[in-house]
Scaffold this motif. Sequence first.
Motif, short mmCIF file in Angstrom:
data_model
loop_
_atom_site.label_atom_id
_atom_site.label_comp_id
_atom_site.label_asym_id
_atom_site.label_seq_id
_atom_site.Cartn_x
_atom_site.Cartn_y
_atom_site.Cartn_z
N THR A 1 -14.02 15.16 9.50
CA THR A 1 -13.35 13.97 8.94
C THR A 1 -11.92 13.87 9.48
O THR A 1 -11.47 12.79 9.88
N GLN B 1 0.84 -1.20 0.00
CA GLN B 1 0.00 0.00 0.00
C GLN B 1 0.88 1.25 0.00
O GLN B 1 1.99 1.22 0.50
N LYS C 1 -14.70 18.80 6.44
CA LYS C 1 -13.28 18.37 6.48
C LYS C 1 -12.79 18.33 7.93
O LYS C 1 -12.07 17.42 8.32
N GLN D 1 -11.83 12.86 13.09
CA GLN D 1 -12.14 11.43 13.24
C GLN D 1 -10.90 10.58 12.90
O GLN D 1 -10.54 9.66 13.64
N LEU D 2 -10.23 10.94 11.81
CA LEU D 2 -9.04 10.19 11.40
C LEU D 2 -7.95 10.30 12.47
O LEU D 2 -7.32 9.31 12.86
N GLU E 1 -5.92 2.89 10.01
CA GLU E 1 -5.83 1.66 10.81
C GLU E 1 -4.56 0.88 10.43
O GLU E 1 -3.78 0.47 11.28
N GLY F 1 -8.39 12.02 0.49
CA GLY F 1 -8.07 10.67 0.04
C GLY F 1 -7.78 9.71 1.18
O GLY F 1 -7.90 8.49 1.02
N ASN F 2 -7.41 10.22 2.35
CA ASN F 2 -7.13 9.30 3.47
C ASN F 2 -8.43 8.66 3.97
O ASN F 2 -9.46 9.32 4.05
N THR F 3 -8.34 7.36 4.30
CA THR F 3 -9.52 6.66 4.79
C THR F 3 -9.22 6.06 6.15
O THR F 3 -8.05 5.90 6.53
N LEU F 4 -10.28 5.67 6.85
CA LEU F 4 -10.10 5.02 8.17
C LEU F 4 -9.31 3.73 8.03
O LEU F 4 -8.50 3.39 8.89
N GLU F 5 -9.53 3.02 6.91
CA GLU F 5 -8.80 1.75 6.69
C GLU F 5 -7.30 2.03 6.59
O GLU F 5 -6.49 1.30 7.16
N GLU F 6 -6.95 3.08 5.87
CA GLU F 6 -5.53 3.44 5.73
C GLU F 6 -4.92 3.79 7.09
O GLU F 6 -3.79 3.41 7.40
#
Length: 384
Positions: A264, A2, A261, A267-268, A367, A360-365
């Motif tokens: 978000t 990744q 934003k 949260q991240l 994590e 573009g950043n996600t919670l999955e990333e």
Amino acid sequence: MQSIYLDHAASTPLHPEVLDTMLEVYRGLVGNPSSIHNNGRHGKRILNQARDRIAAHMGCQPSELVFTSGGTESDNMALIGAAHAMRRRGKTHIITTAIEHHAVLHPAEKLSSEGFDVTWLSPDIHGRISLEELKSSIKENTGLISVMYANNEVGTTQPIEEIGGITREIGAVFHVDAVQALGLLPIHCASLPVDLMSFSAHKINGPQGVGALYIAKGTPVEALLLGGSQERKRRAGTENAAGIAGFGKAVELAVSDREHKWKTMEQLRLHFVGRIAQLLGDSGVVVNGHDVYRVPHIVNLSFPGVDTETMLMNLDIEGIAAASGSACTSGSLERSHVLQAMALPEERLRSAVRFSFGLGNTLEEIEYAAEKIATIATRIRNNA
Ligand SMILES: Cc1ncc(COP(=O)(O)O)c(C=O)c1O
């Protein structure tokens, strides 16, 4: 493998709509905006549209914006231009802070070497400046105060409205480096007691090499770049029409999406820090910066026992981009002037890493990155 980009405080990916806006400009024949023929007028129209758009979103007059080559030039122009103009009025004392970006620090050092009297305010351990200290450092001849809105290394914010109120009382010029605040903190220039404010496009998903300096009407500032009469003679040089059009679009998108934003990013960041603390234990990671007075997209973490460069290299091998501080400081082994000014213990200084989130950043990333970070820190500590 990744590839996870957690260095948005250094630069951000171009928003697709910004790219479209710029491509449209590049595809047309844009003459020199100063030329009187049709192509030149087309270039001028592009600049005017972007200027009107940005002014509307930032709550200022279009004539109060000077386009520059980015945050660095805006900061240089504010510091040097206002200091020189105020010297004509007999005011040669400048107040700034020890945690500014180098684009403010270095001009202030240069002004000091030219004979200006510069006071550097130190922050507390969380990166906040004391209003009492600021007040007590004011002199008869204080002409310029420069304090950043949000710090680029730790994310701590400063009480800009209060400082502006104090500056107004003494008739000095107030400059705010708002490069990391735009698109996250509310910015309405006319309602803020601020005379000069620096912005940069590439921190808000706009192009690199474009920015602006807001100059409130009537603020004394001498031009740094001399030549043609562009930007009302305040900044000579043919304007970067496509870049400025992209900046206009980026500001529109950033300001309209600001509250969403913020949520978000918050949260991240909370998830990121929480997960790392869960994996390493509370003593395995320390947050550098302020809990409350902060922007949500930047977090600076120390991993005691894990040297900054070793962590960054291991993260890079795993495809994770982070930084040791400001982009200019990273790449060298220099300790961050911000963390030093905050008087952090040596162990926290030598193990600090800045992570910054964005488009573009996600919670999955997040994590995934948190787990990799914990694995790296544990491996290094066990091998030590
Ligand atoms: C707070 C701050 N000021 C100024 C700058 C310089 O901006 P630019 O990269 O557009 O020259 C940066 C860039 O990192 C920054 O974070």
